[in-house]
Design a protein around this motif. Structure first.
Motif, PDB file in Angstrom:
ATOM      1  N   SER A 111      66.593  18.509  20.657  1.00 26.18           N
ATOM      2  CA  SER A 111      66.048  18.666  19.563  1.00 26.18           C
ATOM      3  C   SER A 111      66.987  18.639  18.324  1.00 26.18           C
TER       4      SER A 111
ATOM      5  N   SER B 228      57.733   8.635  16.731  1.00 29.73           N
ATOM      6  CA  SER B 228      58.678   8.591  18.056  1.00 29.73           C
ATOM      7  C   SER B 228      58.457   7.309  18.414  1.00 29.73           C
TER       8      SER B 228
ATOM      9  N   GLU C  49      62.513  16.230  20.888  1.00 30.22           N
ATOM     10  CA  GLU C  49      61.814  16.528  19.458  1.00 30.22           C
ATOM     11  C   GLU C  49      62.714  16.300  18.226  1.00 30.22           C
TER      12      GLU C  49
ATOM     13  N   ASP D  61      54.409  13.826  11.167  1.00 34.23           N
ATOM     14  CA  ASP D  61      55.818  13.614  11.922  1.00 34.23           C
ATOM     15  C   ASP D  61      56.295  12.302  11.732  1.00 34.23           C
TER      16      ASP D  61
ATOM     17  N   ASP E  41      63.154  17.362  15.325  1.00 33.95           N
ATOM     18  CA  ASP E  41      62.330  18.525  14.544  1.00 33.95           C
ATOM     19  C   ASP E  41      63.178  18.041  13.019  1.00 33.95           C
TER      20      ASP E  41
ATOM     21  N   THR F  76      58.486  13.425  20.936  1.00 33.71           N
ATOM     22  CA  THR F  76      57.653  13.879  19.653  1.00 33.71           C
ATOM     23  C   THR F  76      58.422  14.151  18.254  1.00 33.71           C
ATOM     24  N   LYS F  77      57.625  14.036  17.218  1.00 35.49           N
ATOM     25  CA  LYS F  77      58.374  14.369  15.993  1.00 35.49           C
ATOM     26  C   LYS F  77      59.665  13.382  15.618  1.00 35.49           C
TER      27      LYS F  77
END
Length: 266
Positions: free
Chosen positions: A6, A106, A31, A103, A33, A69-70
Motif C-alpha cells: 500500500s 486499478s 492498495e 478510486d 491508498d 484496489t484503489k
C-alpha cells in the motif's frame, strides 16, 4: 500467509506464488491508498505496483487471493489459476477494483497468452484488465465478472485480442452495469476441445472487432444472453460454427422502453 502492498509500495519478482501448500491460504492485497502527506510518492501519481517477470500463480495446492484496489497495478508475464489435477478443493480468486468510483483505475496486465482454469476473476468499478489472449475454462471451471459502478466515463473493462469462453471445461462471463469487454475475436464454447461457455450481458457491452463464433454445447442451453439493454457488436457472426454442434443459441430479451437489448453485426 499474507503480503500487503500500500501507499506506493513496490515488489518486483521473477515468480510469485499465492497459496503454495495444501490447506494453505495465501493473500496479497494491493492498495493505491491516498497519501497521508503531500510529499509522499503516491501524491505525485505513483501507486502500489507488483511486477512479475515470470509466472504469477494464484492458488496452487492451497487457496490464493490477489486483490488490486484503489489505483494499484499488477504487471506479469504469465498468470495461472489453481490446477485441478492436484485433487484439492483449492480456490483461486483475483479481484480488481475500487471501493467506490472515486478510486483510481486499478489494473492488471498479462503480457503472454493466458489460460485460466479453476477460479474467479472480478473486474469492477473502473478497473482495467488487459490480456494478450485469454482462454476461460481451461482445465477447470472459470467465472469472470466485469461490472461498472455507474460511472459511464470510466467503466470496468476487460481487453484482449482473442477471447475464448469455454476452452476445454466450463466458463461463464458476466458483463453487467456498464462493464465493457473488448476483443478482436470471440469464441463461445469449443467442442473441438470439449469446452462449454456462456456469456450473460446485463446492461453491459461486448465489442468484437472481428468474428464472434458461437458453437453448441453439451448442455444445450442459451450460449449468449443479452438482457436489460445490454449489447454486443461484432464485425461477423458464425452461429453453430462447428459441424458436431448440437445447438447454438443467442437470446436478446428484457429491453426497456427507449432502449433495447441488441446484437449488431457490422
Amino acid at each position: 500467509g499474507a503480503l500487503r502492498l500500500s501507499n506506493a509500495g513496490k515488489v518486483a519478482a521473477g515468480e510469485v506464488v499465492i497459496g503454495q501448500e495444501p490447506g494453505g491460504d495465501g493473500t496479497v492485497p494491493l492498495e493505491g491508498d491516498s497519501a497521508d502527506e503531500p510529499s509522499a510518492p503516491e501524491a505525485n501519481g505513483v501507486a502500489s505496483l507488483l511486477e512479475v517477470n515470470g509466472a504469477l500463480r494464484v492458488g496452487v495446492a492451497g487457496d490464493g487471493l490477489l486483490s488490486i484496489t484503489k489505483g494499484a497495478s499488477v504487471r506479469a508475464d504469465e498468470l495461472h489459476f489453481a490446477p485441478i489435477d492436484l485433487g484439492n478443493a483449492q480456490e483461486s480468486r483475483l479481484f480488481i477494483g475500487g471501493t467506490d468510483i472515486d478510486d483510481g483505475s486499478s489494473s492488471l496486465t498479462v503480457f503472454t497468452p493466458c489460460q485460466l482454469g479453476s477460479g474467479r476473476l472480478d473486474v469492477l468499478n473502473g478497473a482495467h484488465a488487459n490480456f494478450a489472449n485469454l482462454d476461460l475454462g481451461a482445465g477447470g471451471t472459470t467465472d469472470v465478472n466485469v461490472a461498472a459502478s455507474g460511472d459511464a466515463e470510466n467503466p470496468a473493462t476487460l481487453i484482449t485480442s482473442r477471447l475464448t469462453v469455454g476452452f476445454d471445461d466450463l466458463a461463464t462471463l458476466k458483463v453487467e452495469a456498464g462493464g465493457h469487454v473488448k476483443c478482436s475475436e470471440l469464441a463461445v464454447s469449443s467442442l473441438d476441445t470439449g469446452g462449454t461457455g456462456k456469456i450473460v450481458i446485463t446492461e453491459g457491452i461486448v465489442t468484437v472487432n472481428g468474428t464472434m463464433r458461437v458453437s453448441g454445447d453439451f448442455q444445450q442451453s442459451d450460449n449468449v444472453i443479452i438482457e436489460a439493454d445490454g449489447s454486443i457488436a461484432a464485425n461477423a457472426l458464425r452461429l453453430g460454427d462447428q459441424s458436431t454442434s448440437d445447438s447454438a443459441e443467442i437470446v436478446a430479451r428484457n429491453g426497456t422502453e427507449g432502449g433495447g437489448s441488441t446484437l449488431v453485426i457490422l
